[in-house]
Design a protein around this motif. Sequence first.
Motif, PDB file in Angstrom:
ATOM      1  N   LYS A 130       0.824  -1.205   0.000  1.00  0.00           N
ATOM      2  CA  LYS A 130       0.000   0.000   0.000  1.00  0.00           C
ATOM      3  C   LYS A 130       0.859   1.256   0.000  1.00  0.00           C
ATOM      4  O   LYS A 130       0.408   2.320  -0.422  1.00  0.00           O
ATOM      5  CB  LYS A 130      -0.927   0.001   1.218  1.00  0.00           C
ATOM      6  N   GLN A 131       2.092   1.141   0.468  1.00  0.00           N
ATOM      7  CA  GLN A 131       2.986   2.283   0.437  1.00  0.00           C
ATOM      8  C   GLN A 131       3.356   2.641  -1.002  1.00  0.00           C
ATOM      9  O   GLN A 131       3.498   3.813  -1.351  1.00  0.00           O
ATOM     10  CB  GLN A 131       4.266   1.992   1.238  1.00  0.00           C
ATOM     11  N   ALA A 132       3.501   1.624  -1.846  1.00  0.00           N
ATOM     12  CA  ALA A 132       3.851   1.860  -3.244  1.00  0.00           C
ATOM     13  C   ALA A 132       2.641   2.285  -4.067  1.00  0.00           C
ATOM     14  O   ALA A 132       2.779   3.049  -5.033  1.00  0.00           O
ATOM     15  CB  ALA A 132       4.476   0.609  -3.851  1.00  0.00           C
ATOM     16  N   ASN A 133       1.463   1.787  -3.689  1.00  0.00           N
ATOM     17  CA  ASN A 133       0.224   2.155  -4.369  1.00  0.00           C
ATOM     18  C   ASN A 133      -0.938   1.917  -3.417  1.00  0.00           C
ATOM     19  O   ASN A 133      -1.123   0.786  -2.948  1.00  0.00           O
ATOM     20  CB  ASN A 133       0.047   1.334  -5.653  1.00  0.00           C
ATOM     21  N   PRO A 134      -1.719   2.938  -3.087  1.00  0.00           N
ATOM     22  CA  PRO A 134      -2.788   2.780  -2.090  1.00  0.00           C
ATOM     23  C   PRO A 134      -3.809   1.707  -2.425  1.00  0.00           C
ATOM     24  O   PRO A 134      -4.417   1.133  -1.527  1.00  0.00           O
ATOM     25  CB  PRO A 134      -3.447   4.172  -2.069  1.00  0.00           C
ATOM     26  N   SER A 135      -3.996   1.414  -3.721  1.00  0.00           N
ATOM     27  CA  SER A 135      -4.942   0.376  -4.137  1.00  0.00           C
ATOM     28  C   SER A 135      -4.254  -0.953  -4.422  1.00  0.00           C
ATOM     29  O   SER A 135      -4.877  -1.866  -4.959  1.00  0.00           O
ATOM     30  CB  SER A 135      -5.714   0.843  -5.377  1.00  0.00           C
ATOM     31  N   ARG A 136      -2.969  -1.041  -4.082  1.00  0.00           N
ATOM     32  CA  ARG A 136      -2.168  -2.249  -4.331  1.00  0.00           C
ATOM     33  C   ARG A 136      -2.058  -2.580  -5.823  1.00  0.00           C
ATOM     34  O   ARG A 136      -1.897  -3.743  -6.194  1.00  0.00           O
ATOM     35  CB  ARG A 136      -2.726  -3.465  -3.572  1.00  0.00           C
TER      36      ARG A 136
END
Length: 339
Positions: free
Chosen positions: A133-139
């Motif tokens: 989630k740190q790399a992309n909030p929606s995974r």
Amino acid sequence: MKLNRRLLAQVRAATRTLMRKGPAGTGAVIQEAMKNATAMQRAAMRDMAVTMPAPFLGRDTLPGKFVDGSYANEAGSRDYKLYVPSSYTGEPVALLVMLHGCTQDPEDFAKGTGMNALAEEMAFLVLYPAQSKQANPSRCWNWFNEIDQQRGQGEPSIIAGMTNAVMARHAVDASQVYVAGLSAGGAMATIMGTLYPELYAAVGVHSGLPFASASDLPSALAAMKGEFRRSQAPDRSLPIIVFHGDQDTTVHPSNGEELVAQVARGLPRRPAVEPGRVPDGHAYTRTVHRHHDGTVHAEHWVVHGAGHAWFGGNALGSYTDGRGPDASREMLRFFRTRR
């Protein structure tokens, strides 16, 4: 629900706000756009025609081992799950890297695709990298970032490094390493096959996008609508199998068409078109592209009346459509011809 149209409007609004506020407002605007994207993603999941219950939370009942791991390099770190079937005896076997879609995780993706059960049946390892989630909030895998479309950079370097690390710790036949994914994971699978053709022998893309079809979030949303950037085809194209529903309103079916067209350019034989239907399920059209000697280089499965979901999947996972065809088994059948 018109997911892409609404999200594109949000991004355009964010762009106008940036022009008014200048660089100081960038972080807040991007965070708001990503929050809206996540909310609309959840709304789209509720509106999908296929059954999508909450991800399976129980323990895997298969006899193999589903172990946790982590990999890190200069580009960052990601966790993963590795399924080692009970039929694994230490002799070299195939390795399949499975890249989940947005809002998913390895456990959910494994359950929905049924790939661990097939690993038990056919004796191969399955690696599930986990987006954070740190790399992309929606995974979502960040397939639309330019740095994540470059060899030795960003997420491709992490996934490739993770693949090599698993190969170093387990007996893997280096000629039978494959990569597949769904949606954003399918787009990343295309990137991996393009950037690392010496590592992966073939690619499986389900409801994904062509290589470098976008360069940022606005162009990613346009690409998902079918307005994608056409990049130069790679010098060496890997064998590929593509699945796409012709009623997919999240990633337009033209993405699958372009992906296969890029790979099939220059093949000498006319493709064979084979219509079919799953008993009590979807009708489909399978188009097969071959080399001079008759070996198959690309397969394109267009599933009629189907949306944005893994075909033939288990309803215990998200984004699945049990009405077939069986994408997991067909991918493995295609991969096994690469020996």
